[in-house]
Design an enzyme around this catalytic site. Structure first.
Site, PDB file in Angstrom:
ATOM      1  N   GLU A   1      36.707 -12.839  19.896  1.00 52.53           N
ATOM      2  CA  GLU A   1      36.369 -13.684  18.759  1.00 52.53           C
ATOM      3  C   GLU A   1      37.588 -14.502  18.347  1.00 52.53           C
ATOM      4  O   GLU A   1      38.728 -14.190  18.721  1.00 52.53           O
ATOM      5  CB  GLU A   1      35.892 -12.841  17.574  1.00 52.53           C
ATOM      6  CG  GLU A   1      36.941 -11.927  17.005  1.00 52.53           C
ATOM      7  CD  GLU A   1      36.396 -11.008  15.917  1.00 52.53           C
ATOM      8  OE1 GLU A   1      35.171 -10.910  15.790  1.00 52.53           O
ATOM      9  OE2 GLU A   1      37.206 -10.388  15.214  1.00 52.53           O
TER      10      GLU A   1
ATOM     11  N   GLU B   1      33.225  -6.274  10.705  1.00 56.52           N
ATOM     12  CA  GLU B   1      32.537  -5.106  11.247  1.00 56.52           C
ATOM     13  C   GLU B   1      32.183  -4.172  10.101  1.00 56.52           C
ATOM     14  O   GLU B   1      32.683  -4.318   8.990  1.00 56.52           O
ATOM     15  CB  GLU B   1      33.427  -4.362  12.254  1.00 56.52           C
ATOM     16  CG  GLU B   1      34.713  -3.828  11.644  1.00 56.52           C
ATOM     17  CD  GLU B   1      35.678  -3.287  12.678  1.00 56.52           C
ATOM     18  OE1 GLU B   1      35.452  -3.525  13.874  1.00 56.52           O
ATOM     19  OE2 GLU B   1      36.655  -2.636  12.284  1.00 56.52           O
TER      20      GLU B   1
ATOM     21  N   GLU C   1      33.993  -4.587   6.479  1.00 56.67           N
ATOM     22  CA  GLU C   1      35.292  -5.249   6.553  1.00 56.67           C
ATOM     23  C   GLU C   1      35.126  -6.760   6.670  1.00 56.67           C
ATOM     24  O   GLU C   1      34.267  -7.245   7.402  1.00 56.67           O
ATOM     25  CB  GLU C   1      36.096  -4.706   7.732  1.00 56.67           C
ATOM     26  CG  GLU C   1      36.336  -3.205   7.645  1.00 56.67           C
ATOM     27  CD  GLU C   1      37.422  -2.733   8.598  1.00 56.67           C
ATOM     28  OE1 GLU C   1      37.929  -3.562   9.376  1.00 56.67           O
ATOM     29  OE2 GLU C   1      37.749  -1.536   8.551  1.00 56.67           O
TER      30      GLU C   1
ATOM     31  N   ASN D   1      47.581  -4.091  14.517  1.00 60.06           N
ATOM     32  CA  ASN D   1      46.200  -3.983  14.015  1.00 60.06           C
ATOM     33  C   ASN D   1      45.897  -2.622  13.401  1.00 60.06           C
ATOM     34  O   ASN D   1      44.733  -2.291  13.167  1.00 60.06           O
ATOM     35  CB  ASN D   1      45.197  -4.291  15.131  1.00 60.06           C
ATOM     36  CG  ASN D   1      45.417  -5.665  15.728  1.00 60.06           C
ATOM     37  OD1 ASN D   1      45.389  -6.654  15.023  1.00 60.06           O
ATOM     38  ND2 ASN D   1      45.655  -5.721  17.029  1.00 60.06           N
TER      39      ASN D   1
ATOM     40  N   LYS E   1      30.281  -3.102  17.622  1.00 65.64           N
ATOM     41  CA  LYS E   1      30.720  -4.352  17.003  1.00 65.64           C
ATOM     42  C   LYS E   1      29.910  -5.558  17.462  1.00 65.64           C
ATOM     43  O   LYS E   1      29.684  -6.499  16.705  1.00 65.64           O
ATOM     44  CB  LYS E   1      32.213  -4.556  17.267  1.00 65.64           C
ATOM     45  CG  LYS E   1      33.094  -3.540  16.549  1.00 65.64           C
ATOM     46  CD  LYS E   1      34.562  -3.778  16.846  1.00 65.64           C
ATOM     47  CE  LYS E   1      35.451  -2.855  16.004  1.00 65.64           C
ATOM     48  NZ  LYS E   1      35.191  -1.447  16.239  1.00 65.64           N
TER      49      LYS E   1
END
Length: 681
Positions: free
Chosen positions: A200, A288, A275, A235, A116
């Site tokens: 992030e 990602e 995504e 998530n 990532k």
């Protein structure tokens, strides 16, 4: 074309790949651990090779063991599914060195986009819009807190090698950043063997929308529309659909073209997913790229007619794509619900055990590709279709060692409303017993106004169920339909009992017409008038409902027509009535004579045992650590212990202030559900 491929995976995705390979005339090899020796993917494959003990890090993700199985069976190619070794560049390199094709992207693309941190840097260099964040490696919790403050809360702490929601936490303050960093690091190390973490900015009110791309090794690439994946828990995606109810054609085109350009920048060749996070103004930010087949790929197949697994195999064999962008048409609407072995009434904690009953709704292919066909080009026609991708069977075990997914239930229809209605019926028709599962919650989502309107964000579950899922309260209209059905079903059962007991003369013994139906705390006094085609149920307010069904006592599923509309219910017999489950509600329905109902009102209510001074284990799992000791005073919200189950760490916290009087478990102990961990004063 390959003659034999090995599937380096398990469960529903291994079964999914086997089906397409079989259609293509390709022999398949399954691999399995001790826990999976009787698994469905083992039964379906042409050959199967044992590779070790149940833990994945001793079997499914041990490259040497998988390579040995390839050599033993002479497999020419390997499909990795998702998870496990699907994005492991070392595995792809080992295959290349052995002269075995990897049914996935080149090693360079895996390394560039599978990490990532690296992928974000590449995206920034390619002028792709990205979410603000810190791309460097983070050494410790103090540095994580410092970086989080520089970015600005809320932040998302993520495992660099992560996926499937593992190693991911949202932090709103310093304490949560410190705790989330350590938990993410631990989960990442356990699940991926890589504990690198990055941070992030967390975009509020976001929608999670992803683009499916398909590229070959000859420079061709297409995007196959988008999938909306905003309904997530921890998530982890729960409900997906294609297309998104939010995007317009202009935004779809921009996202798609950007996704293909990014893939081609790293010479991508296979199916992959880019995504994005999309805000309320349709601004999109790259998150990602998943260099593998996605769990939710069936909804894309259902609206495009493209078998993604077949395309992956053909690309790996060196073939060119048979379609161009102008050939891609989005036809109708598809929805996927992930059926998990998780108990929604226990905050979705994992449930393990034997599937004493597993009866999915029948798969149908009305119009579109059901699952494993080939490109059809033209728009599908016909009514709704049902598809169920699964890796289990009745009598099989749900293991504590792997992901808790049981099945992926999909529906397709010409419109979104019709696809939702088809899903409601399919969920009500899905019989699962023996373990906790999330079917009731999925039904509740399908009936939720925010979902129906297509206005959900990734905060949907958190915002709509802040105290957890406590079941469904049905509206008056639905209650009356169920009450009428229960009365009609009870009458049928009464006639059956009378016949068996010999009390019915010439099948003409009259069964009572007047009944009182009690459910969800309400009473309905009804009068039944029956004929050969069904029953007319009249309520006290003068309203009537016509009930038609071929249900007979003992059937676990009742398919009825009530008031001209379909109603499907799961049925269990209880004293003086039924346990009926429909539309996410789990109801004890009592059907009594007026006199019996009068007496029942006088009966005292039985109260549940008091467990307020105990910490019970909410799921089967392994005690990782205990954070308190006997005699210690704890505050509301304080961490008491950590339980690991199905690769996820769960921190159990104090519900109120108190003093610990006894601790019954220690680190390393295996715990059963409802086992008493500790007691309080």
């Amino acid at each position: 074309m390959f003659k034999k491929i090995l599937i380096a995976n398990r469960g529903e995705i291994a079964c999914r790949v086997i089906k397409t390979a079989r259609k293509m005339g390709i022999q398949t090899v399954a691999i399995y651990s001790d826990a999976d020796k009787n698994a469905l993917h083992v039964k379906m494959a042409d050959e199967a090779v044992h590779i070790g003990p149940p833990p994945a890090n001793q079997s499914y993700i041990v490259i040497d063991k998988v390579m040995k199985a390839i050599k033993e069976t002479g497999a020419e190619a390997v499909h990795p599914g998702y998870g496990f070794l699907s994005e492991n560049s070392k595995f792809a390199e080992a295959l290349a060195a052995a002269g075995v094709a990897f049914i996935g992207p080149p090693v360079g693309a895996i390394e560039a986009m599978g990490d990532k941190i690296t992928s974000k840097k590449i995206a920034q260099d390619a002028e792709v819009s990205t979410v603000p964040g810190y791309m460097g490696l983070i050494e410790d919790a103090d540095e994580a807190v410092k970086i989080s403050n520089e970015i600005g809360y809320p932040v998302m702490i993520k495992a660099s090698a992560g996926g499937g929601g593992k190693g991911m936490r949202i932090a709103w303050n310093d304490d949560e950043a410190r705790e989330g960093f350590q938990s993410s690091k631990n989960e990442a190390a356990s699940s991926f063997g890589d504990d690198r973490i990055f941070i992030e900015k967390f975009v509020t009110q976001p929608r999670h929308i992803e683009i499916q791309v398909l590229c070959d090794s000859h420079g061709n690439g297409v995007y196959l529309g988008e999938r909306e994946c905003s309904i997530q828990r921890r998530n982890q995606k729960v409900v997906e659909e294609a297309p998104s109810p939010f995007l317009d054609e202009k935004t779809r085109k921009a996202m798609g073209e950007q996704a293909v350009a990014l893939a081609q920048a790293v010479d991508y060749a296979s199916a992959g997913t880019v995504e994005f996070i999309v805000d309320g103004d349709k601004n999109f930010y790259f998150l990602e790229m998943n260099t593998r087949l996605q769990v939710e790929h069936p909804v894309t197949e259902l609206i495009t007619g493209v078998d993604l697994v077949e395309q992956m195999i053909r690309v790996a064999a060196g073939e060119k794509l048979s379609i161009s962008q102008k050939d891609v048409k989005l036809n109708g609407w598809a929805i996927e619900n992930r059926l998990y072995a998780e108990d929604p009434y226990r905050n979705f904690l994992p449930s393990i055990g034997r599937l004493t009953r597993y009866r999915p709704p029948a798969e149908t292919a009305a119009g579109p590709l059901l699952a494993y066909g080939k490109w059809q080009g033209d728009a599908p026609e016909g009514d709704a279709a049902v598809r169920n991708d699964t890796g289990v069977y009745e009598g099989g075990e749900i293991s504590m060692y792997y992901d808790p997914m049981i099945a992926k239930l999909c529906t397709w229809a010409p419109t979104r409303d019709d696809a939702i209605e088809a899903m409601r019926v399919a969920l009500d028709s899905f019989e699962v017993e023996g373990i906790g599962h999330n079917l009731p919650f999925l039904s509740a989502v399908m009936d939720h106004q925010i979902f129906i309107k297509g206005e959900m964000t990734t905060a949907f579950i958190e915002e709509q169920y802040p105290e957890g899922f406590e079941g469904v309260e049905l509206g008056q209209d639905v209650l009356k339909r169920i009450a009428a059905s229960a009365a009609a079903m009870h009458r049928v059962a009464e006639i059956r009992r009378a016949r068996i007991s010999g009390r019915m003369d010439n099948h003409e013994r009259k069964v009572g017409k007047h009944w009182v139906v009690t459910l969800q705390g309400e009473e309905f006094a009804v009068k039944i008038k029956a004929d050969k085609k069904g029953s007319t149920v009249k309520f006290d307010d003068g309203s009537k409902l016509r009930v038609k069904s071929d249900w007979t006592p003992g059937d676990s599923l009742a398919v009825l027509e009530v008031g001209g509309e379909p109603l499907v219910m799961k049925v269990d017999k209880i004293t003086a009535g039924f346990r009926l489950r429909s539309r996410g509600a789990d109801l004890k329905v009592h059907v009594r004579t007026p006199r019996q109902a009068e007496l029942a009102r006088l009966m005292p209510e039985k109260l549940p045992p008091d467990t307020s001074k105990m910490l019970l284990c909410p799921m089967p799992g392994l005690m990782v650590k205990v954070d308190v000791e006997a005699g210690q005073e704890v505050q509301e919200g304080q961490a008491l212990c950590t339980i690991e189950a199905m690769k996820m760490e769960n921190i159990l916290r104090a519900e109120k202030k108190g003093i610990v009087t006894k601790i019954n478990a220690s680190a390393g102990d295996s715990l059963a559900v409802d086992e008493i961990i500790m007691e309080f004063e």
